[in-house]
Scaffold this motif. Structure first.
Motif, PDB file in Angstrom:
ATOM      1  N   SER A 262       0.809  -1.599   0.275  1.00  0.00           N
ATOM      2  CA  SER A 262      -0.306   0.280  -0.009  1.00  0.00           C
ATOM      3  C   SER A 262       0.769   1.005  -0.110  1.00  0.00           C
ATOM      4  N   VAL A 263      -0.099   2.283   0.070  1.00  0.00           N
ATOM      5  CA  VAL A 263       1.485   3.526  -0.291  1.00  0.00           C
ATOM      6  C   VAL A 263       1.662   3.971   0.974  1.00  0.00           C
ATOM      7  N   ALA A 264       0.730   3.577   2.288  1.00  0.00           N
ATOM      8  CA  ALA A 264       0.730   3.811   2.989  1.00  0.00           C
ATOM      9  C   ALA A 264       2.391   3.599   3.508  1.00  0.00           C
TER      10      ALA A 264
ATOM     11  N   ALA B 107       4.607   1.542   1.751  1.00  0.00           N
ATOM     12  CA  ALA B 107       5.563   1.458   1.160  1.00  0.00           C
ATOM     13  C   ALA B 107       6.451   3.134   1.575  1.00  0.00           C
ATOM     14  N   ALA B 108       5.436   4.033   1.862  1.00  0.00           N
ATOM     15  CA  ALA B 108       6.155   5.308   1.864  1.00  0.00           C
ATOM     16  C   ALA B 108       6.469   5.601   3.332  1.00  0.00           C
ATOM     17  N   THR B 109       6.211   4.677   4.409  1.00  0.00           N
ATOM     18  CA  THR B 109       7.223   5.130   5.915  1.00  0.00           C
ATOM     19  C   THR B 109       8.055   3.593   5.768  1.00  0.00           C
ATOM     20  N   LEU B 110       7.967   2.802   5.156  1.00  0.00           N
ATOM     21  CA  LEU B 110       9.488   2.359   4.864  1.00  0.00           C
ATOM     22  C   LEU B 110      10.613   2.891   4.391  1.00  0.00           C
ATOM     23  N   MET B 111       9.858   3.638   3.409  1.00  0.00           N
ATOM     24  CA  MET B 111      10.726   4.703   2.647  1.00  0.00           C
ATOM     25  C   MET B 111      11.589   5.516   3.807  1.00  0.00           C
TER      26      MET B 111
ATOM     27  N   ILE C 226      12.321  -0.981  14.464  1.00  0.00           N
ATOM     28  CA  ILE C 226      12.765  -2.610  14.212  1.00  0.00           C
ATOM     29  C   ILE C 226      11.107  -2.551  14.414  1.00  0.00           C
ATOM     30  N   ILE C 227      10.497  -2.063  15.668  1.00  0.00           N
ATOM     31  CA  ILE C 227       9.728  -2.944  15.991  1.00  0.00           C
ATOM     32  C   ILE C 227       8.337  -2.275  15.289  1.00  0.00           C
ATOM     33  N   GLY C 228       8.601  -1.258  15.128  1.00  0.00           N
ATOM     34  CA  GLY C 228       7.576  -0.790  14.367  1.00  0.00           C
ATOM     35  C   GLY C 228       7.324  -0.850  13.200  1.00  0.00           C
ATOM     36  N   ILE C 229       8.286  -1.499  11.896  1.00  0.00           N
ATOM     37  CA  ILE C 229       8.341  -1.906  10.957  1.00  0.00           C
ATOM     38  C   ILE C 229       7.639  -3.772  10.707  1.00  0.00           C
ATOM     39  N   ALA C 230       7.634  -4.331  12.647  1.00  0.00           N
ATOM     40  CA  ALA C 230       6.991  -5.160  12.615  1.00  0.00           C
ATOM     41  C   ALA C 230       5.722  -4.652  12.595  1.00  0.00           C
ATOM     42  N   LEU C 231       5.014  -4.095  13.832  1.00  0.00           N
ATOM     43  CA  LEU C 231       3.678  -3.338  13.666  1.00  0.00           C
ATOM     44  C   LEU C 231       2.792  -3.327  12.650  1.00  0.00           C
ATOM     45  N   LEU C 232       3.411  -2.724  11.962  1.00  0.00           N
ATOM     46  CA  LEU C 232       3.014  -1.475  10.126  1.00  0.00           C
ATOM     47  C   LEU C 232       3.204  -2.618   9.351  1.00  0.00           C
ATOM     48  N   THR C 233       3.023  -4.088   9.236  1.00  0.00           N
ATOM     49  CA  THR C 233       4.008  -4.914   8.178  1.00  0.00           C
ATOM     50  C   THR C 233       2.714  -5.609   8.487  1.00  0.00           C
ATOM     51  N   GLY C 234       3.280  -6.498   9.611  1.00  0.00           N
ATOM     52  CA  GLY C 234       1.914  -7.564  10.315  1.00  0.00           C
ATOM     53  C   GLY C 234       3.110  -8.335   9.494  1.00  0.00           C
TER      54      GLY C 234
ATOM     55  N   GLN D 271      -0.883  -1.262  13.182  1.00  0.00           N
ATOM     56  CA  GLN D 271      -0.862  -0.430  12.416  1.00  0.00           C
ATOM     57  C   GLN D 271      -0.458   0.966  12.079  1.00  0.00           C
ATOM     58  N   PHE D 272      -1.437   1.830  12.118  1.00  0.00           N
ATOM     59  CA  PHE D 272      -0.806   3.113  12.989  1.00  0.00           C
ATOM     60  C   PHE D 272      -0.164   2.920  13.945  1.00  0.00           C
ATOM     61  N   PHE D 273      -0.906   2.426  15.029  1.00  0.00           N
ATOM     62  CA  PHE D 273       0.676   2.709  16.380  1.00  0.00           C
ATOM     63  C   PHE D 273       2.102   1.997  15.806  1.00  0.00           C
ATOM     64  N   GLY D 274       2.160   1.329  14.196  1.00  0.00           N
ATOM     65  CA  GLY D 274       3.247   0.931  14.629  1.00  0.00           C
ATOM     66  C   GLY D 274       4.063   2.421  13.306  1.00  0.00           C
ATOM     67  N   MET D 275       3.581   2.724  12.237  1.00  0.00           N
ATOM     68  CA  MET D 275       3.747   3.731  11.610  1.00  0.00           C
ATOM     69  C   MET D 275       4.050   4.911  12.326  1.00  0.00           C
ATOM     70  N   GLY D 276       3.428   5.243  13.964  1.00  0.00           N
ATOM     71  CA  GLY D 276       3.689   6.156  14.625  1.00  0.00           C
ATOM     72  C   GLY D 276       5.061   6.356  15.087  1.00  0.00           C
TER      73      GLY D 276
END
Length: 324
Positions: free
Chosen positions: A103-105, A107-111, A142-150, A280-285
């Motif tokens: 998704s755009v969300a 991909a943008a956050t990972l970048m 790293i924790i945020g990436i795991a939560l965002l991507t599942g 996922q929102f929490f991971g993004m944050g």
């Protein structure tokens, strides 16, 4: 007179920060527009190609209008501009590939995680010292990436490993672009460097984009979106970016850059019917706040203006290479 000078400086800094913010918005919108084109069946390489080729027209016009001190006769300018071109080609391609696989969300956050991976490389090369704050920031990201991507939910994530890897590679590719751009900046003007870089992008991506799709874009009803993508995602935005960074404090640039993934995420949710779970929102944050804090912390006291994605480390690497 002193008060007037201070006021003019403040105004200049505010205007520069607004240009950086506008750049971040343009790049965020470009991700969303690219997502629409991918949904229409266009490949990630052809979308990246047109984003770059339209950007090339803009920076070439900038170079023709301001040809002075271009440095085009210097072979080192060409060498490092080619490096920058390979970086921006990888950034565009991996970014849109990540969008197509997720998704755009996401991909943008990972970048946006690029500074973390630049830090990891810098630790290996002994350019940066590992502190408790930086180590904690990396762990949190790293924790945020795991939560965002599942990725913790085996088989349950809608984001493929390809999408995750491509998003991270997009960030690393952008770091490569910044390094090449900054090193080339010793030998010529920004408009000359960007012209070479976007020309390299076009040459690199024309084959994987496919001649059939490249030609088909010219007669498709989607061409206005390709044009908008190029204008926002590479044309005006890179010029705004270069001009804006000239008088923007590093900490401000770090914070303002958060606008890009936020804009892209809102675009995806509102116009592409993408959805993110609460976790996922929490991971993004976690990612956005931590990467911004890490960049701002590392930039504090810096006398030059870096890009918020970890360019201060690239500057240290550049200085190290210069000494050797």
């Amino acid at each position: 007179m002193a008060e007037r000078g201070a006021g003019q400086t403040d105004y200049g800094a505010m205007r520069s920060a607004m240009l950086v913010a506008l750049t971040a918005v343009c790049w965020g919108l470009a991700g969303g527009i690219g997502g629409i084109l991918l949904d229409e069946g266009w490949g990630s390489f052809v979308v990246s190609f047109y984003r770059g080729i339209i950007g090339l027209l803009f920076v070439l016009a900038w170079l023709l209008l301001r040809p002075g001190h271009s440095g085009l006769a210097n072979p080192r300018l060409w060498l490092w501009s080619v490096v920058a071109g390979l970086g921006v080609a990888g950034n565009f391609s991996f970014y849109f590939l990540s969008i197509s696989e997720g998704s755009v969300a996401v991909a943008a956050t990972l970048m946006y995680c690029a500074p973390v991976f630049v830090f990891l490389v810098s630790f290996i090369l002994k350019i940066e010292q590992l502190t408790a704050f930086k180590l904690a920031a990396i762990v949190v990201v790293i924790i945020g990436i795991a939560l965002l991507t599942g990725i913790y939910d085996v088989g349950g994530s809608r984001i493929t490993p390809t999408g995750i890897g491509a998003g991270l590679l997009a960030g690393l590719s952008y770091a490569m672009f910044i390094f090449g751009f900054k090193y080339a900046g010793r030998y010529g003007s920004p408009q000359a460097i960007l012209t070479i870089a976007f020309a390299v992008l076009a040459l690199v991506l024309i084959w994987p984009a496919g001649s059939d799709q490249v030609v088909a874009v010219l007669s498709t009803p989607d061409w206005p979106m390709f044009l908008t993508l190029g204008v926002l995602g590479a044309g005006f935005s890179f010029i705004f970016y270069i001009v804006g960074l000239s008088n923007t404090a590093p900490t401000v640039a770090s914070i303002v850059a958060m606008v890009e993934p936020v804009t892209a995420s809102l675009f995806g949710v509102m116009l592409l019917n993408e959805s993110l779970a609460g976790i996922q929102f929490f991971g993004m944050g976690l990612i956005l706040v931590t990467v911004t804090a890490l960049s701002a912390h590392s930039n504090s006291g810096s006398r030059y203006v870096p890009h918020s994605r970890g360019a201060h480390i690239l500057q240290k690497l550049r200085n190290r290479m210069r000494r050797h």
